[in-house]
Enzyme design. Sequence first.
Site, PDB file in Angstrom:
ATOM      1  CD  GLU A 237       5.420  10.695  -1.591  1.00  0.00           C
ATOM      2  OE1 GLU A 237       5.064   9.612  -2.104  1.00  0.00           O
ATOM      3  OE2 GLU A 237       6.080  10.761  -0.524  1.00  0.00           O
TER       4      GLU A 237
ATOM      5  CG  HIS B 135      -3.913   3.433  -2.512  1.00  0.00           C
ATOM      6  ND1 HIS B 135      -3.705   2.737  -1.347  1.00  0.00           N
ATOM      7  CD2 HIS B 135      -2.692   3.581  -3.081  1.00  0.00           C
ATOM      8  CE1 HIS B 135      -2.418   2.465  -1.220  1.00  0.00           C
ATOM      9  NE2 HIS B 135      -1.781   2.967  -2.252  1.00  0.00           N
TER      10      HIS B 135
END
Length: 378
Positions: free
Chosen positions: A112, A182
């Site tokens: 990321e 998540h």
Amino acid sequence: MAALRRTLQSLCRISREKSSTLRRLPSQNAAIVCRNASAWTFVPDSPPDTLGETTKMNLFQSLTSAMDIALSTDQTAVIFGEDVAFGGVFRCTVGLADKYGKDRVFNTPLCEQGIVGFGIGMASVGATAIAEIQFADYIYPAFDQIVNEAAKFRYRSGNVFDVGGLTIRAPWGAVGHGALYHSQSPEAFFSHVPGIKVVIPRSPIQAKGLLLSCIRDKNPCIFFEPKVLYRAAVEQVPVGDYMIPLEEAEVLVEGSDVTLVAWGTQLHVMHEVARLAQEKLGVSCEVIDLKTIVPWDAETVCKSVKKTGRLLVAHEAPITGGFAGEVAATVQAECFLHLEAPIQRVCGYDTPFPHIFEPFYLPDKWRCLEAVKKMINF
């Protein structure tokens, strides 16, 4: 954890007491129905007639349409991230690599920090960079690149250089089974950072128009996408190119007694709260979608609170340090003499996002309705 367990058990008991249907069910089914107490119904919008032809799209299809338009109208635009060439885990970029080629829609390593750093580099030389972080929960490795580089690029160069062409997309919020890694809603972390905009849509129509506005805005933007709505939210979406202004909240339901403020998925919970408040309490609620978290539309919210005298802000993120606190502080300062009751915040708890206890963790319609009662009875 013991305190949380007692709170969750109490909430479950309240939900059972409030459901006449549940009282008629066998006790062994009580837990099943209680877990559904946080349910909400997606409320579709009607597209403006001025936007022309429409077609049925869910939220991820509307995002695909927005990125398709961005790529076709801007030859410098590129899309990149983990698995985006294959369509992405939520299928938001399906077909774009085939249509525009591997030089404009391509996969990156699982990194990321590298994804955002690469986007900053591309935007700094004039490209339109659309970066995807596969889940908002994993945006944290890129935090330094976003906060110390992208957000400060224009300021540190005295406006000689900027990365206004950077947009970072990320699936966001609860999904029903995502658990702690998540399901997170990290918008508040970025609301503290001057130099970036943070946007969260509520529906397919809004998602397409707001994403195109982010992509074309001259400031770096973070675009959080409520992943539970990817398929659950379906509307007639304009097929053409259109933009929805950033920084403008929207009054969806007008009311006179309580102002309800939310964004993303929670907005649909607030619709349910407004309906329940009218049916059960005879209370008229005004529902406002903030849409842009930074910079947020304080004027619209304060105007509403000056009319109703009461404010409830709800979001999925933990209550401590959540953006509801910023809204509450501003409204308290601007509308103090108009308030009829203390401002209420109904949010996630200060715990990691749970798996089995998700229905009780979320700020569901029953918790929000209790807050409305508390303000009315103050």
